[in-house]
Motif scaffolding. Structure first.
Motif, PDB file in Angstrom:
ATOM      1  N   GLU A   1       0.675  -1.273  -0.128  1.00  0.00           N
ATOM      2  CA  GLU A   1       0.174  -0.066  -0.015  1.00  0.00           C
ATOM      3  C   GLU A   1       0.965   1.120  -0.031  1.00  0.00           C
ATOM      4  OE1 GLU A   1      -2.476  -0.535   3.398  1.00  0.00           O
ATOM      5  OE2 GLU A   1      -3.623  -1.842   2.372  1.00  0.00           O
ATOM      6  N   GLN A   2       1.894   1.117   0.890  1.00  0.00           N
ATOM      7  CA  GLN A   2       2.923   2.298   0.696  1.00  0.00           C
ATOM      8  C   GLN A   2       3.467   2.376  -0.653  1.00  0.00           C
ATOM      9  OE1 GLN A   2       6.096   1.650   3.566  1.00  0.00           O
ATOM     10  NE2 GLN A   2       6.545   3.934   3.671  1.00  0.00           N
ATOM     11  N   ALA A   3       3.693   1.494  -1.383  1.00  0.00           N
ATOM     12  CA  ALA A   3       4.326   1.690  -2.479  1.00  0.00           C
ATOM     13  C   ALA A   3       3.316   2.061  -3.598  1.00  0.00           C
ATOM     14  CB  ALA A   3       5.070   0.335  -3.031  1.00  0.00           C
ATOM     15  N   GLU A   4       2.227   1.806  -3.360  1.00  0.00           N
ATOM     16  CA  GLU A   4       1.118   2.230  -4.167  1.00  0.00           C
ATOM     17  C   GLU A   4       0.912   3.664  -4.130  1.00  0.00           C
ATOM     18  OE1 GLU A   4      -2.282  -0.253  -3.539  1.00  0.00           O
ATOM     19  OE2 GLU A   4      -1.475  -1.965  -4.465  1.00  0.00           O
TER      20      GLU A   4
ATOM     21  N   ARG B   1       3.143   5.656  -2.628  1.00  0.00           N
ATOM     22  CA  ARG B   1       4.119   6.415  -3.175  1.00  0.00           C
ATOM     23  C   ARG B   1       4.113   6.558  -4.887  1.00  0.00           C
ATOM     24  NH1 ARG B   1       7.799   3.491  -0.842  1.00  0.00           N
ATOM     25  NH2 ARG B   1       8.114   2.110  -2.647  1.00  0.00           N
ATOM     26  N   ASP B   2       3.821   5.654  -5.438  1.00  0.00           N
ATOM     27  CA  ASP B   2       3.362   5.788  -6.780  1.00  0.00           C
ATOM     28  C   ASP B   2       2.084   6.810  -7.299  1.00  0.00           C
ATOM     29  OD1 ASP B   2       5.443   3.840  -7.200  1.00  0.00           O
ATOM     30  OD2 ASP B   2       4.216   2.119  -7.492  1.00  0.00           O
ATOM     31  N   LEU B   3       1.232   6.522  -6.508  1.00  0.00           N
ATOM     32  CA  LEU B   3       0.023   7.600  -6.695  1.00  0.00           C
ATOM     33  C   LEU B   3       0.764   9.049  -6.297  1.00  0.00           C
ATOM     34  CD1 LEU B   3      -2.757   8.126  -7.098  1.00  0.00           C
ATOM     35  CD2 LEU B   3      -3.288   7.729  -4.820  1.00  0.00           C
ATOM     36  N   ILE B   4       1.374   9.083  -5.289  1.00  0.00           N
ATOM     37  CA  ILE B   4       1.861  10.611  -4.994  1.00  0.00           C
ATOM     38  C   ILE B   4       2.813  11.002  -6.146  1.00  0.00           C
ATOM     39  CG2 ILE B   4       3.332  11.958  -3.414  1.00  0.00           C
ATOM     40  CD1 ILE B   4       2.347   9.947  -1.299  1.00  0.00           C
ATOM     41  N   VAL B   5       3.585  10.154  -6.559  1.00  0.00           N
ATOM     42  CA  VAL B   5       4.610  10.604  -7.718  1.00  0.00           C
ATOM     43  C   VAL B   5       3.744  10.951  -8.947  1.00  0.00           C
ATOM     44  CG1 VAL B   5       6.256   9.870  -9.197  1.00  0.00           C
ATOM     45  CG2 VAL B   5       6.298   9.279  -6.926  1.00  0.00           C
ATOM     46  N   SER B   6       2.756   9.919  -9.383  1.00  0.00           N
ATOM     47  CA  SER B   6       1.915  10.409 -10.339  1.00  0.00           C
ATOM     48  C   SER B   6       1.339  11.530 -10.404  1.00  0.00           C
ATOM     49  CB  SER B   6       0.865   9.166 -10.631  1.00  0.00           C
ATOM     50  OG  SER B   6       0.079   9.263 -11.625  1.00  0.00           O
ATOM     51  N   GLN B   7       0.358  11.731  -9.103  1.00  0.00           N
ATOM     52  CA  GLN B   7      -0.308  13.038  -8.728  1.00  0.00           C
ATOM     53  C   GLN B   7       0.605  14.258  -8.958  1.00  0.00           C
ATOM     54  OE1 GLN B   7      -2.210  12.443  -5.115  1.00  0.00           O
ATOM     55  NE2 GLN B   7      -3.760  11.056  -5.858  1.00  0.00           N
ATOM     56  N   HIS B   8       1.994  13.945  -8.342  1.00  0.00           N
ATOM     57  CA  HIS B   8       2.872  15.321  -8.454  1.00  0.00           C
ATOM     58  C   HIS B   8       3.005  15.578  -9.889  1.00  0.00           C
ATOM     59  CE1 HIS B   8       6.278  17.835  -7.198  1.00  0.00           C
ATOM     60  NE2 HIS B   8       6.887  17.114  -7.731  1.00  0.00           N
ATOM     61  N   ARG B   9       3.307  14.688 -10.733  1.00  0.00           N
ATOM     62  CA  ARG B   9       3.744  14.737 -12.141  1.00  0.00           C
ATOM     63  C   ARG B   9       2.592  15.371 -12.741  1.00  0.00           C
ATOM     64  NH1 ARG B   9       6.367   8.760 -13.579  1.00  0.00           N
ATOM     65  NH2 ARG B   9       8.341   9.254 -12.446  1.00  0.00           N
ATOM     66  N   ALA B  10       1.243  14.721 -12.329  1.00  0.00           N
ATOM     67  CA  ALA B  10       0.016  15.385 -13.169  1.00  0.00           C
ATOM     68  C   ALA B  10      -0.252  16.821 -12.703  1.00  0.00           C
ATOM     69  CB  ALA B  10      -1.158  14.605 -12.577  1.00  0.00           C
ATOM     70  N   ASN B  11       0.121  17.091 -11.405  1.00  0.00           N
ATOM     71  CA  ASN B  11       0.039  18.441 -10.766  1.00  0.00           C
ATOM     72  C   ASN B  11       1.224  19.517 -11.555  1.00  0.00           C
ATOM     73  OD1 ASN B  11      -2.046  17.809  -9.209  1.00  0.00           O
ATOM     74  ND2 ASN B  11      -0.691  17.402  -7.404  1.00  0.00           N
ATOM     75  N   LYS B  12       2.137  18.924 -11.577  1.00  0.00           N
ATOM     76  CA  LYS B  12       3.073  19.757 -12.169  1.00  0.00           C
ATOM     77  C   LYS B  12       2.635  20.095 -13.781  1.00  0.00           C
ATOM     78  CE  LYS B  12       7.539  18.948 -11.989  1.00  0.00           C
ATOM     79  NZ  LYS B  12       8.871  18.381 -12.112  1.00  0.00           N
TER      80      LYS B  12
END
Length: 231
Positions: A116-119, A121-132
């Motif tokens: 779940e943490q990895a998911e 983390r991946d979601l946060i990275v994906s959201q961060h990229r999307a937000n960027k």
């Protein structure tokens, strides 16, 4: 030789016979008494030996009985101890199995948390990229709208943005038409309010979620403000 008809001879013979008989009786009686005494002594010794033997056997029997009773008690105690040890071993095995089961459950939970943490983390990275990407689009849209349409974007209350349009109403070009938008945790846009209120704002927001085209969305909002200013 005297005649046997002589009465003195008969008496003499009778006397001799009686004397011999008496001697024989005395001698025989003495031997019998000695034999009886010897037999009595022997019988007494035999009886005493038998009594001693019986007494010893009785003592041995008592000792053997006591030994058997002691062994029975020891066996009963050992049986109880063995049962207690078996019960203790069974409890220990149950505790070990429970602890192993708990350990397995904890391992599964840890592994699940890691996944779940990895998911996340991946979601946060994906959201961060999307937000960027969204911020880049906003910056591009801001530049275009600032240069051509007099748009101003202000950051308010953290992650919320206020869009200010001017040059909407030709009669009053300095009048400000605004709407407020935020970016949610999942990276989606959240349209909060507009001033003046646009009835079509919900439809515009739905279209924005489908297309993710912020420039087109801003253009459509400005068009709605322009329509509203003409009436």
């Amino acid at each position: 030789m005297a005649s046997i008809k002589d009465p003195h001879v008969i008496d003499s013979f009778r006397g001799a016979m009686e004397e011999m008989y008496n001697k024989l009786v005395v001698q025989t009686s003495g031997e019998i008494m000695e034999t009886a005494v010897e037999l009595g002594r022997s019988h007494k010794l035999s009886m005493q030996s038998a009594v001693d033997t019986c007494s010893k056997k009785c003592e041995d029997s008592d000792k053997l009985f006591e030994t058997i009773q002691t062994n029975k008690k020891d066996l009963a105690q050992k049986t109880v101890l063995r049962k207690e040890k078996r019960d203790a071993i069974s409890r220990s095995l149950c505790e070990i199995e429970q602890k192993q089961s708990q350990k397995d459950d904890i391992s599964l939970k840890i592994e699940k948390l890691r996944e779940e943490q990895a998911e996340r983390r991946d979601l946060i990275v994906s959201q961060h990229r999307a937000n960027k990407d969204r911020l880049k689009n906003l910056k591009k849209a801001k530049q275009v709208f600032q240069e051509r349409l007099g748009l101003e974007i202000r950051r308010i209350h953290g992650q919320k943005l206020q869009f200010i349009f001017q040059n909407i109403n030709p009669a009053s070009p300095d009048n400000a038409y605004t709407f407020t938008m935020g970016i949610q945790a999942d990276g989606s846009y959240q349209i909060m309010s507009s001033d003046p209120v646009l009835e079509s704002l919900e439809d515009l927001k739905t279209h924005l979620h489908k297309t993710n085209n912020i420039s087109a969305f801003l253009a459509n909002v400005r068009k709605e403000f322009v329509k509203q200013a003409r009436f």
